[in-house]
Design an enzyme around this catalytic site. Sequence first.
Site, short mmCIF file in Angstrom:
data_model
loop_
_atom_site.label_atom_id
_atom_site.label_comp_id
_atom_site.label_asym_id
_atom_site.label_seq_id
_atom_site.Cartn_x
_atom_site.Cartn_y
_atom_site.Cartn_z
N LYS A 184 0.84 -1.20 0.00
CA LYS A 184 0.00 0.00 0.00
C LYS A 184 0.87 1.25 0.00
O LYS A 184 1.53 1.57 0.98
CB LYS A 184 -0.92 0.05 1.23
CG LYS A 184 -1.97 1.17 1.04
CD LYS A 184 -2.57 1.70 2.31
CE LYS A 184 -1.82 2.82 2.95
NZ LYS A 184 -1.77 4.08 2.20
N GLY A 237 7.11 4.67 8.15
CA GLY A 237 6.26 5.84 8.37
C GLY A 237 6.51 6.40 9.75
O GLY A 237 7.59 6.22 10.32
N SER A 238 5.52 7.07 10.30
CA SER A 238 5.70 7.75 11.58
C SER A 238 5.71 6.76 12.73
O SER A 238 5.12 5.68 12.65
CB SER A 238 4.58 8.77 11.77
OG SER A 238 3.34 8.10 11.75
N THR A 239 6.33 7.15 13.82
CA THR A 239 6.37 6.32 15.03
C THR A 239 4.95 6.11 15.57
O THR A 239 4.60 5.01 16.01
CB THR A 239 7.30 6.99 16.07
OG1 THR A 239 8.64 6.94 15.54
CG2 THR A 239 7.27 6.28 17.41
N GLU A 240 4.14 7.16 15.48
CA GLU A 240 2.76 7.07 15.96
C GLU A 240 1.99 5.95 15.24
O GLU A 240 1.39 5.08 15.86
CB GLU A 240 2.12 8.42 15.66
CG GLU A 240 0.78 8.67 16.25
CD GLU A 240 0.21 9.97 15.66
OE1 GLU A 240 0.95 10.78 15.07
OE2 GLU A 240 -1.02 10.14 15.78
N GLY A 242 3.36 3.58 13.46
CA GLY A 242 4.10 2.34 13.69
C GLY A 242 3.57 1.59 14.91
O GLY A 242 3.47 0.36 14.91
N GLU A 259 10.24 0.83 10.20
CA GLU A 259 11.21 1.90 9.97
C GLU A 259 10.47 3.18 10.28
O GLU A 259 9.59 3.59 9.51
CB GLU A 259 11.65 1.94 8.50
CG GLU A 259 12.36 0.72 7.99
CD GLU A 259 13.83 0.71 8.35
OE1 GLU A 259 14.28 1.56 9.13
OE2 GLU A 259 14.52 -0.19 7.84
N CYS A 293 13.47 10.71 6.99
CA CYS A 293 13.39 10.18 8.36
C CYS A 293 14.71 10.31 9.08
O CYS A 293 14.74 10.51 10.29
CB CYS A 293 12.95 8.73 8.32
SG CYS A 293 13.89 7.80 7.11
N GLU A 395 9.57 15.44 15.62
CA GLU A 395 9.96 15.40 14.22
C GLU A 395 9.11 16.40 13.42
O GLU A 395 7.89 16.27 13.37
CB GLU A 395 9.73 13.98 13.70
CG GLU A 395 10.36 13.75 12.36
CD GLU A 395 10.14 12.33 11.87
OE1 GLU A 395 9.02 11.81 12.02
OE2 GLU A 395 11.09 11.74 11.32
P1 NAP Z 1 2.44 7.96 8.26
O1 NAP Z 1 1.35 8.90 8.45
O2 NAP Z 1 2.88 7.11 9.37
O3 NAP Z 1 2.08 7.10 6.98
C1 NAP Z 1 2.87 6.07 6.47
C2 NAP Z 1 2.01 5.06 5.78
O4 NAP Z 1 1.12 4.45 6.73
C3 NAP Z 1 1.10 5.64 4.71
O5 NAP Z 1 0.96 4.71 3.66
C4 NAP Z 1 -0.20 5.81 5.46
O6 NAP Z 1 -1.32 5.88 4.63
C5 NAP Z 1 -0.23 4.57 6.31
N1 NAP Z 1 -1.10 4.65 7.47
C6 NAP Z 1 -1.57 5.76 8.12
N2 NAP Z 1 -2.36 5.41 9.14
C7 NAP Z 1 -2.44 4.06 9.15
C8 NAP Z 1 -3.09 3.10 9.96
N3 NAP Z 1 -3.87 3.46 10.99
N4 NAP Z 1 -2.92 1.79 9.69
C9 NAP Z 1 -2.14 1.39 8.66
N5 NAP Z 1 -1.50 2.25 7.85
C10 NAP Z 1 -1.63 3.57 8.09
O7 NAP Z 1 3.78 8.68 7.83
P2 NAP Z 1 3.93 9.77 6.69
O8 NAP Z 1 3.47 11.05 7.26
O9 NAP Z 1 3.38 9.31 5.43
O10 NAP Z 1 5.53 9.75 6.55
C11 NAP Z 1 6.33 10.49 7.35
C12 NAP Z 1 6.88 9.67 8.51
O11 NAP Z 1 7.52 8.50 8.05
C13 NAP Z 1 7.92 10.41 9.28
O12 NAP Z 1 7.69 10.27 10.65
C14 NAP Z 1 9.22 9.75 8.89
O13 NAP Z 1 10.24 9.83 9.82
C15 NAP Z 1 8.80 8.37 8.65
N6 NAP Z 1 9.72 7.73 7.71
C16 NAP Z 1 10.60 6.81 8.17
C17 NAP Z 1 11.48 6.19 7.31
C18 NAP Z 1 12.46 5.17 7.79
O14 NAP Z 1 13.03 4.46 6.98
N7 NAP Z 1 12.67 5.03 9.05
C19 NAP Z 1 11.46 6.51 5.95
C20 NAP Z 1 10.53 7.45 5.51
C21 NAP Z 1 9.67 8.04 6.41
P3 NAP Z 1 -1.87 7.33 4.16
O15 NAP Z 1 -0.79 7.94 3.38
O16 NAP Z 1 -3.04 7.04 3.36
O17 NAP Z 1 -2.19 8.07 5.42
#
Ligand code: NAP
Length: 501
Positions: A184, A237-240, A242, A259, A293, A395
Amino acid sequence: MSTPQPIQTAPRRYQLFIDGQFVDAESGETFKSPNPATGETFAEVAEADKADVDKAVAAARKAMTGKWSKMSARDRGRLLYKLSQLIEQRAAELAELETSDNGKPIRESTYIDLPGVVENFEYFAGWATKIEGETIPVPGQMFNYTLREPVGVCGQIIPWNFPLLMAAWKLAPALAAGNTVVLKPAEQTPVTSLELAKLIQEAGFPEGVVNIIPGYGETAGAALASHPGIDKIAFTGSTEVGKLIAKAAAENLTKVSLELGGKAPNVIFADADLDQAVNGAMMGIFFNQGQVCCAGSRLFVEEKVKEEFLGRFKEKAEKIKVGDPMDKSTLMGPQVSEEQLNKIKSYVGVAREEGATIFAGGEQPKLEGALQNGYFFQPTIFSEVNNRMRVAQEEIFGPVSSVITFDNDDDLIRQANETMYGLSAGIWTRDITRAHRFARAVKAGVVWINTYNMFNAASPFGGYKQSGYGREMGKHALELYTQVKSVWVDLSGKPIGWFGQ
Ligand code: NAP
Ligand code: MG
């Protein structure tokens, strides 16, 4: 010379990719993905929800017992290699699509994202034939060996900051190890994953091995993470979010790798080459509009060079060309969405309230034409920050550097580690002893010495603490996508003596 402006064309249309076919969502719903440079709709995309997740998981399950499971490792590797070549042939077009959907400058999509995608598929193509078990020297007339088998159906959820590259980091090792996948992409950037689906079809992967289902996190993402039909969930994605994924997975004891976010220390010692260090600070926080990230968002500067360093940092930051991401000379494009832009703006207010100084930037740049509606933000520096402030702990995920000073190594290490995150860290110094001491002492999955944001498909990447668990890339990624079976064989030909006879 006038700046080229994005030309608005009719939105591109995309369907879901399930069981080798492009199909509408069961509900018939679609959603819009804007071009962040103009706010105009770039693509209209079928919106997956639970019903489509069910279909995709069933297709991936079926594929796990079909042609794919009987295919030789060599043929699997050849498919992956073919895919890497198809991507390379279409790299220029994919880079343009990535820039239009995500907003990152075309020079980044062309020279960083796309080469990284090709490299990952190529690297893991080579691994397919090198995934081996072991023989174990057990005592007695026994033969014991291990088989390294695929985990099964893998759910993969990725963010919007490196859309195609994140898809490659997830898909390549999973497929090399013989798994099937339901991926996804993020709702903000579904386009290049669906373009990849076309190439997966063209390369000749059997139906159902890869399924790509864009949709919202709360619906499609949550349905995938909690699905009893998947064997593993991989999330970036985000820690929250995650934590939500880990909770959902716990219900079915699904294997998880995460991650997550970061708030990396990037440390400038007084003995560093300051020209290099200034560039390193910029690479750390302004690359990809700060939406990284492992961004070096906490910039620790040794007190004695603070004035000189900050003067140079500001001067260079203010010269960064922010504008049309399709222009080859642009260094910073728009943030990915209005939501992200507003989040960044709100942190400027937080910095003021906390007593930090807005040393550079802090506002939206004034741009012309269609770009006026884009989600642009200036390269921004907060000075007079201390490590307990929210702008040092949370962040921001934008081009915002929080500068903190320190005056000795112990003080530095203590502050660098005072964070819930532990993804990466950088250090700039000419003293190799100090550099390696820091590399050992810092709680982070990746450390860069006199460089920043270096990656390679062969080198592991992942976090300590609340930045997640599991390592992507390199041979470590294969740990995430294989499981070990131990097989015992009696060589004595005698009955087991234990119960006598
Ligand atoms: P996000 O809100 O956590 O979203 C990441 C993914 O999760 C998206 O596909 C999102 O879908 C999906 N998602 C959201 N809520 C969900 C739920 N309740 N259940 C299952 N999936 C869900 O993060 P983001 O804002 O897109 O990305 C930024 C964050 O990612 C930052 O905190 C960054 O540090 C982190 N990040 C980490 C790495 C790493 O390798 N460590 C790399 C890149 C980014 P939608 O888009 O439809 O909401
Ligand atoms: Mg978009």
